[in-house]
Design a protein around this motif. Structure first.
Motif, PDB file in Angstrom:
ATOM      1  N   THR A 153       0.830  -1.204   0.000  1.00 18.08           N
ATOM      2  CA  THR A 153       0.000   0.000   0.000  1.00 18.08           C
ATOM      3  C   THR A 153       0.861   1.248   0.000  1.00 18.08           C
ATOM      4  O   THR A 153       0.579   2.226  -0.713  1.00 18.08           O
ATOM      5  CB  THR A 153      -0.929   0.002   1.224  1.00 18.08           C
ATOM      6  OG1 THR A 153      -1.721  -1.203   1.225  1.00 18.08           O
ATOM      7  CG2 THR A 153      -1.862   1.206   1.208  1.00 18.08           C
TER       8      THR A 153
ATOM      9  N   SER B  90       3.753   1.496  -1.295  1.00 14.28           N
ATOM     10  CA  SER B  90       4.302   1.620  -2.640  1.00 14.28           C
ATOM     11  C   SER B  90       3.328   2.333  -3.578  1.00 14.28           C
ATOM     12  O   SER B  90       3.728   3.195  -4.378  1.00 14.28           O
ATOM     13  CB  SER B  90       4.641   0.226  -3.186  1.00 14.28           C
ATOM     14  OG  SER B  90       5.130   0.299  -4.505  1.00 14.28           O
ATOM     15  N   ALA B  91       2.041   1.995  -3.473  1.00 14.96           N
ATOM     16  CA  ALA B  91       1.032   2.651  -4.322  1.00 14.96           C
ATOM     17  C   ALA B  91       0.899   4.126  -3.974  1.00 14.96           C
ATOM     18  O   ALA B  91       0.791   4.987  -4.862  1.00 14.96           O
ATOM     19  CB  ALA B  91      -0.307   1.939  -4.180  1.00 14.96           C
TER      20      ALA B  91
ATOM     21  N   ALA C 212       3.799   6.012  -5.292  1.00 13.98           N
ATOM     22  CA  ALA C 212       3.677   6.253  -6.731  1.00 13.98           C
ATOM     23  C   ALA C 212       2.916   7.538  -7.014  1.00 13.98           C
ATOM     24  O   ALA C 212       3.306   8.335  -7.877  1.00 13.98           O
ATOM     25  CB  ALA C 212       2.984   5.069  -7.400  1.00 13.98           C
TER      26      ALA C 212
ATOM     27  N   PRO D 117       3.362  -2.007  -7.211  1.00  9.10           N
ATOM     28  CA  PRO D 117       2.420  -0.879  -7.267  1.00  9.10           C
ATOM     29  C   PRO D 117       3.047   0.406  -7.795  1.00  9.10           C
ATOM     30  O   PRO D 117       2.432   1.115  -8.600  1.00  9.10           O
ATOM     31  CB  PRO D 117       1.979  -0.730  -5.808  1.00  9.10           C
ATOM     32  CG  PRO D 117       2.168  -2.087  -5.212  1.00  9.10           C
ATOM     33  CD  PRO D 117       3.395  -2.631  -5.883  1.00  9.10           C
ATOM     34  N   VAL D 118       4.282   0.731  -7.364  1.00 11.50           N
ATOM     35  CA  VAL D 118       4.861   2.002  -7.794  1.00 11.50           C
ATOM     36  C   VAL D 118       5.155   1.987  -9.294  1.00 11.50           C
ATOM     37  O   VAL D 118       4.969   3.003  -9.986  1.00 11.50           O
ATOM     38  CB  VAL D 118       6.138   2.341  -6.983  1.00 11.50           C
ATOM     39  CG1 VAL D 118       7.300   1.437  -7.338  1.00 11.50           C
ATOM     40  CG2 VAL D 118       6.545   3.789  -7.200  1.00 11.50           C
TER      41      VAL D 118
ATOM     42  N   PHE E 142       1.406   1.349 -11.196  1.00 12.56           N
ATOM     43  CA  PHE E 142       0.635   2.586 -11.051  1.00 12.56           C
ATOM     44  C   PHE E 142       1.325   3.706 -11.817  1.00 12.56           C
ATOM     45  O   PHE E 142       0.678   4.564 -12.437  1.00 12.56           O
ATOM     46  CB  PHE E 142       0.526   2.932  -9.565  1.00 12.56           C
ATOM     47  CG  PHE E 142      -0.705   3.716  -9.207  1.00 12.56           C
ATOM     48  CD1 PHE E 142      -1.569   4.212 -10.169  1.00 12.56           C
ATOM     49  CD2 PHE E 142      -1.008   3.970  -7.870  1.00 12.56           C
ATOM     50  CE1 PHE E 142      -2.707   4.933  -9.827  1.00 12.56           C
ATOM     51  CE2 PHE E 142      -2.135   4.678  -7.515  1.00 12.56           C
ATOM     52  CZ  PHE E 142      -2.979   5.172  -8.486  1.00 12.56           C
TER      53      PHE E 142
ATOM     54  N   THR F 199      -5.665   2.700  -6.535  1.00 16.53           N
ATOM     55  CA  THR F 199      -4.689   2.288  -5.529  1.00 16.53           C
ATOM     56  C   THR F 199      -4.967   0.875  -5.047  1.00 16.53           C
ATOM     57  O   THR F 199      -4.059   0.028  -4.939  1.00 16.53           O
ATOM     58  CB  THR F 199      -4.710   3.263  -4.333  1.00 16.53           C
ATOM     59  OG1 THR F 199      -4.369   4.581  -4.795  1.00 16.53           O
ATOM     60  CG2 THR F 199      -3.720   2.831  -3.256  1.00 16.53           C
TER      61      THR F 199
ATOM     62  N   ALA G 247      -4.137  -1.497  -7.822  1.00 14.40           N
ATOM     63  CA  ALA G 247      -2.690  -1.625  -8.002  1.00 14.40           C
ATOM     64  C   ALA G 247      -2.098  -2.611  -7.008  1.00 14.40           C
ATOM     65  O   ALA G 247      -1.254  -3.449  -7.362  1.00 14.40           O
ATOM     66  CB  ALA G 247      -2.016  -0.257  -7.868  1.00 14.40           C
ATOM     67  N   VAL G 248      -2.536  -2.528  -5.750  1.00 16.85           N
ATOM     68  CA  VAL G 248      -2.032  -3.449  -4.724  1.00 16.85           C
ATOM     69  C   VAL G 248      -2.508  -4.869  -5.017  1.00 16.85           C
ATOM     70  O   VAL G 248      -1.725  -5.830  -4.985  1.00 16.85           O
ATOM     71  CB  VAL G 248      -2.478  -3.000  -3.318  1.00 16.85           C
ATOM     72  CG1 VAL G 248      -2.101  -4.044  -2.272  1.00 16.85           C
ATOM     73  CG2 VAL G 248      -1.853  -1.652  -2.968  1.00 16.85           C
TER      74      VAL G 248
ATOM     75  N   SER H 258      -0.917  -6.362  -8.229  1.00 17.08           N
ATOM     76  CA  SER H 258       0.515  -6.601  -8.056  1.00 17.08           C
ATOM     77  C   SER H 258       0.748  -7.887  -7.278  1.00 17.08           C
ATOM     78  O   SER H 258       1.646  -8.670  -7.604  1.00 17.08           O
ATOM     79  CB  SER H 258       1.177  -5.420  -7.347  1.00 17.08           C
ATOM     80  OG  SER H 258       1.144  -4.266  -8.145  1.00 17.08           O
TER      81      SER H 258
ATOM     82  N   ILE I  19      -5.497  -1.253 -13.874  1.00 19.32           N
ATOM     83  CA  ILE I  19      -5.319   0.070 -13.255  1.00 19.32           C
ATOM     84  C   ILE I  19      -5.761   1.156 -14.226  1.00 19.32           C
ATOM     85  O   ILE I  19      -6.471   2.101 -13.845  1.00 19.32           O
ATOM     86  CB  ILE I  19      -3.857   0.280 -12.833  1.00 19.32           C
ATOM     87  CG1 ILE I  19      -3.414  -0.809 -11.863  1.00 19.32           C
ATOM     88  CG2 ILE I  19      -3.680   1.655 -12.177  1.00 19.32           C
ATOM     89  CD1 ILE I  19      -1.917  -0.784 -11.546  1.00 19.32           C
TER      90      ILE I  19
END
Length: 419
Positions: free
Chosen positions: A90, A92-93, A96, A312-313, A316, A339, A342-343, A346, A365
């Motif tokens: 989370t 990481s998202a 991003a 995620p980074v 996203f 978000t 993305a999590v 991933s 996403i």
């Protein structure tokens, strides 16, 4: 070198853009018509990728959740590991989103190259959906009709349903659960096989699409693609630095951790595979960080199975780059939904081949943000560069996680003592 699919795809991209630009400058109507016919092959290739997204994501989420639930049953350490993984993914998202705001404020995606790349997209961009209210967002999390949600690319409700479905499967008796999970494992394997077949034709598909991009965009798109690579690479590097901070939470001196992780990072750079780095990670954690075998033996395989901190980074980040290209401004609720997607994607796509997971992770996403996916086949052609930094960040985070979770465990004194 030409045996590498990534190299062949990059050559196809460059050749398609160059020939398309030459056709735009010097070709007549007949040449442009011929390119239009060739571009239809690219559209066929793109649609062949698109058709696998919904069943692939659903299948890997169900099997992934069932596997995580089984792992959690092994004890308190597994539960702590999964909590840390969820928190870091989370983070990481969120990272991003913050990184994109700063990066694109300093270096905006603008100029004739952007218009050229946008003009070279296979289809006209969709307009982002009207901003939903918070109550509408919450009510829409559960799909009233899952088949309708899937057909309309309502990805977040489908992900929520897949999550509930996967956890419900874990409540079945062992024999029935294993049989049910095997069905979805097989479905996922079938979808991966189809995607591999499609990706085997990636040089042809990318060349056909790039011809159209080059015809409409000229060479101006090349600079924007370099802009994209820079953004994704720097985002991955930033998240790798966060992993060093995480290691320090385990009371591991920074220099000691850097020396321990460096050989693994070299392996990651060369192989672009976290799984291939697993033996080296276990060895370095045991010998250099003093992580007990019972900790590294559980945490590292589990991390390799469900944890990609750069997922995620990076994923996203691709979608956020697409928003810049099209000038789309998603709402806060769309960002929140993206978000979560993305999590979830991933974690669900861990274990899939890199080029398979690229489309399977990023297309949902983009769709949750109301974006087209028509640029993804062009961006996947240069994914080999960001993927190196993705893998380096992932193995760094895996070892940092092992160091943190060794803290407080009996027999972990060597892991937390000063160098």
């Amino acid at each position: 070198m030409l045996r590498s699919l990534s190299v062949r795809v990059m050559i196809a991209l460059a050749a398609g853009l160059a020939l398309g630009a030459l056709a735009a400058a010097f070709g007549g109507a007949d040449v442009k018509f011929a390119i239009g016919l060739i571009e239809a092959v690219g559209n066929l290739w793109l649609n062949s990728l698109r058709m696998t997204v919904v069943p692939l994501i659903f299948a890997v989420m169900v099997t992934g959740i069932a596997g995580v639930a089984d792992a959690a049953a092994t004890g308190r350490l597994a539960v702590r590991t999964l909590i840390w993984i969820a928190v870091l993914m989370t983070l990481s998202a969120v990272f991003a989103l913050g990184f994109a705001q700063v990066f694109y404020a300093i270096w905006p995606v603008a100029g004739p190259g952007v218009a050229a790349l946008r003009a070279g997209a296979v289809a006209a961009p969709e307009v982002a959906k009207a901003a939903p209210t918070f109550t509408g967002f919450v009510a829409g999390l559960a799909p009233g009709n899952i088949l309708k949600a899937a057909s309309e690319d309502a990805i977040l409700p489908m992900v929520v349903f897949a999550g509930f479905f996967g956890f419900a499967v874990t409540r079945l008796p062992d024999g029935r659960r294993e049989a049910f999970t095997a069905i979805f494992q097989s479905l996922g394997d079938v979808m991966v096989t189809i995607v591999r077949w499609v990706l085997a034709a990636a040089p042809v598909g990318v060349f056909a699409l790039a011809l159209g991009v080059g015809l409409r965009a000229g060479v101006g798109a090349a600079g924007v693609i370099a802009h994209y690579v820079t953004a994704i690479v720097l985002g991955n590097v930033g998240m790798t630095l966060v992993a060093y901070v995480v290691a320090m939470l385990g009371r591991v001196p920074l220099g000691r951790f850097a020396r321990a992780v460096a050989p693994v990072q070299v392996t990651a750079f060369a192989t672009q595979s976290s799984l291939a780095c697993l033996p080296a990670m276990i060895e370095r954690c045991r010998d250099d960080l003093g992580v007990p075998d019972r900790v590294s033996g559980l945490v590292l395989p589990l991390a390799v199975s469900v944890f990609r901190i750069t997922g995620p980074v990076a994923n996203f980040g691709v979608a956020l780059f697409v928003t810049q290209v099209y000038g789309v401004h998603p709402s806060a609720m769309q960002y929140l939904g993206a978000t979560l997607v993305a999590v979830a994607t991933s974690m669900a796509s861990v274990g899939l081949p890199g080029q398979v997971s690229f489309f399977a992770s990023i297309a949902p996403i983009c769709l949750s943000l109301g974006l087209p996916v028509d640029l993804l086949p062009i961006l996947i052609a240069v994914e080999v560069i960001p993927d190196i930094f993705r893998t380096v960040g992932n193995v760094t985070a895996d070892m940092a996680l092992a160091a943190v979770l060794a803290k407080g465990e009996a027999g972990a004194t060597a892991a937390v003592s000063p160098a």
